[in-house]
Design a protein around this motif. Structure first.
Motif, PDB file in Angstrom:
ATOM      1  N   LYS A 175      -6.105   4.198  -2.412  1.00 61.93           N
ATOM      2  CA  LYS A 175      -4.761   4.728  -2.641  1.00 61.93           C
ATOM      3  C   LYS A 175      -4.184   5.313  -1.352  1.00 61.93           C
ATOM      4  N   ALA A 176      -5.026   5.995  -0.592  1.00 65.24           N
ATOM      5  CA  ALA A 176      -4.574   6.583   0.664  1.00 65.24           C
ATOM      6  C   ALA A 176      -4.178   5.483   1.653  1.00 65.24           C
ATOM      7  N   LYS A 177      -4.975   4.422   1.702  1.00 63.34           N
ATOM      8  CA  LYS A 177      -4.658   3.308   2.600  1.00 63.34           C
ATOM      9  C   LYS A 177      -3.377   2.603   2.163  1.00 63.34           C
ATOM     10  N   ALA A 178      -3.199   2.467   0.855  1.00 66.22           N
ATOM     11  CA  ALA A 178      -1.991   1.822   0.341  1.00 66.22           C
ATOM     12  C   ALA A 178      -0.757   2.654   0.679  1.00 66.22           C
ATOM     13  N   LYS A 179      -0.863   3.976   0.525  1.00 64.77           N
ATOM     14  CA  LYS A 179       0.263   4.851   0.865  1.00 64.77           C
ATOM     15  C   LYS A 179       0.574   4.774   2.356  1.00 64.77           C
ATOM     16  N   GLU A 180      -0.483   4.730   3.168  1.00 67.27           N
ATOM     17  CA  GLU A 180      -0.294   4.642   4.617  1.00 67.27           C
ATOM     18  C   GLU A 180       0.374   3.314   4.988  1.00 67.27           C
ATOM     19  N   GLY A 181      -0.044   2.240   4.344  1.00 63.00           N
ATOM     20  CA  GLY A 181       0.561   0.933   4.593  1.00 63.00           C
ATOM     21  C   GLY A 181       2.019   0.904   4.192  1.00 63.00           C
ATOM     22  N   ASN A 182       2.341   1.498   3.034  1.00 57.24           N
ATOM     23  CA  ASN A 182       3.735   1.570   2.590  1.00 57.24           C
ATOM     24  C   ASN A 182       4.578   2.418   3.529  1.00 57.24           C
ATOM     25  N   ALA A 183       3.999   3.498   4.021  1.00 57.19           N
ATOM     26  CA  ALA A 183       4.726   4.365   4.949  1.00 57.19           C
ATOM     27  C   ALA A 183       5.044   3.610   6.238  1.00 57.19           C
ATOM     28  N   LYS A 184       4.093   2.797   6.709  1.00 56.20           N
ATOM     29  CA  LYS A 184       4.331   2.010   7.928  1.00 56.20           C
ATOM     30  C   LYS A 184       5.421   0.977   7.697  1.00 56.20           C
ATOM     31  N   LYS A 185       5.407   0.330   6.532  1.00 63.51           N
ATOM     32  CA  LYS A 185       6.434  -0.661   6.217  1.00 63.51           C
ATOM     33  C   LYS A 185       7.805   0.000   6.150  1.00 63.51           C
TER      34      LYS A 185
ATOM     35  N   SER B 286       8.730   2.758   7.542  1.00 63.98           N
ATOM     36  CA  SER B 286       9.095   3.194   8.885  1.00 63.98           C
ATOM     37  C   SER B 286       9.634   2.014   9.689  1.00 63.98           C
ATOM     38  N   PHE B 287       8.988   0.864   9.556  1.00 68.97           N
ATOM     39  CA  PHE B 287       9.433  -0.330  10.276  1.00 68.97           C
ATOM     40  C   PHE B 287      10.837  -0.719   9.850  1.00 68.97           C
ATOM     41  N   PHE B 288      11.078  -0.785   8.543  1.00 66.33           N
ATOM     42  CA  PHE B 288      12.384  -1.213   8.057  1.00 66.33           C
ATOM     43  C   PHE B 288      13.467  -0.174   8.360  1.00 66.33           C
ATOM     44  N   THR B 289      13.102   1.086   8.355  1.00 66.31           N
ATOM     45  CA  THR B 289      14.059   2.125   8.726  1.00 66.31           C
ATOM     46  C   THR B 289      14.453   1.970  10.192  1.00 66.31           C
ATOM     47  N   GLY B 290      13.470   1.734  11.046  1.00 63.14           N
ATOM     48  CA  GLY B 290      13.745   1.519  12.470  1.00 63.14           C
ATOM     49  C   GLY B 290      14.563   0.259  12.701  1.00 63.14           C
ATOM     50  N   LEU B 291      14.248  -0.788  11.937  1.00 64.86           N
ATOM     51  CA  LEU B 291      14.984  -2.037  12.052  1.00 64.86           C
ATOM     52  C   LEU B 291      16.449  -1.845  11.678  1.00 64.86           C
TER      53      LEU B 291
END
Length: 72
Positions: A4-14, A16-21
């Motif tokens: 669950k922690a890894k999934a949350k971290e992966g979602n946060a990275k995604k 963050s990427f789309f927000t930056g984009l």
């Protein structure tokens, strides 16, 4: 628990990427419709002219080579 922690971290990275984009796309200065039409027309015209020039050079060089080699 770790999954669950890894999934949350992966979602946060995604996210963050789309927000930056999205932020980068807001910084882009998009050309006007007139500019795009003028530049596209220029590209097409220059491409056609270069195609004709290359075709003429190819025909001339082919003729010269046929005469040099005496090919029928």
């Amino acid at each position: 628990m770790e999954e669950k922690a890894k999934a949350k971290e992966g979602n946060a990275k995604k996210n963050s990427f789309f927000t930056g984009l999205k932020a980068e796309f807001h910084k882009v200065i998009w050309p006007s419709k007139d500019t795009v039409i003028k530049q596209s027309t220029a590209v097409v015209v220059v491409s056609i002219i270069l195609g004709i020039v290359i075709s003429l050079l190819d025909s001339a060089l082919s003729l010269v080579m046929k005469n040099i080699l005496n090919i029928g």
